[in-house]
Design a protein around this motif. Structure first.
Motif: not given
Length: 128
Positions: A67, A71, A75, A83, A86-87, A117, A120-121, A126
């Protein structure tokens, strides 16, 4: 960013060089590169840990590493997406063994990382 580099009134040669520095910062290029390196080192440390008798949930950790890689690729692909900070922070949090829960202490050591994780998803819709 609304301000364009050429609006700063710099000489053309300075403007071109500064634009490259600006892009590295705004697009997090140096940070992404550093986090990819730290993630590789993190994976190496986990490989060594797996050789020991350990209570770690290695399948969860492997999933988190995948994951994290996703991410970072996100990016790279869209560095100005909302995002991205945060990622990047989530990956940085993962590769730090000493966070809210000491990662190597128990089977649940990476539960906090997984929660980061997942949050954030969920927040950014995401599917990573």
């Amino acid at each position: 960013m609304n301000l364009k580099i050429d609006e700063l009134g710099l000489d053309k040669n300075i403007n071109e060089a500064f634009e490259q520095s600006f892009a590295r910062v705004v697009e997090h290029q140096d940070l992404i590169t550093r986090l990819f390196k730290e993630l590789r080192a993190f994976r190496g440390a986990l490989d060594k840990e797996s050789q020991k008798e350990s209570d770690l949930n290695f399948s969860k950790v492997q999933s988190l590493v995948r994951r994290a890689e996703s991410f970072l690729r996100l990016c790279q692909k869209d560095p100005r997406a909302e995002c991205v900070p945060y990622c990047l922070a989530a990956v940085d949090y993962l590769v730090s063994f000493e966070d809210a829960e000491f990662d190597l202490a128990s089977y649940e050591g990476f539960d906090d990382d997984e929660k980061v994780f997942d949050a954030i998803n969920d927040r950014f819709s995401l599917s990573i």
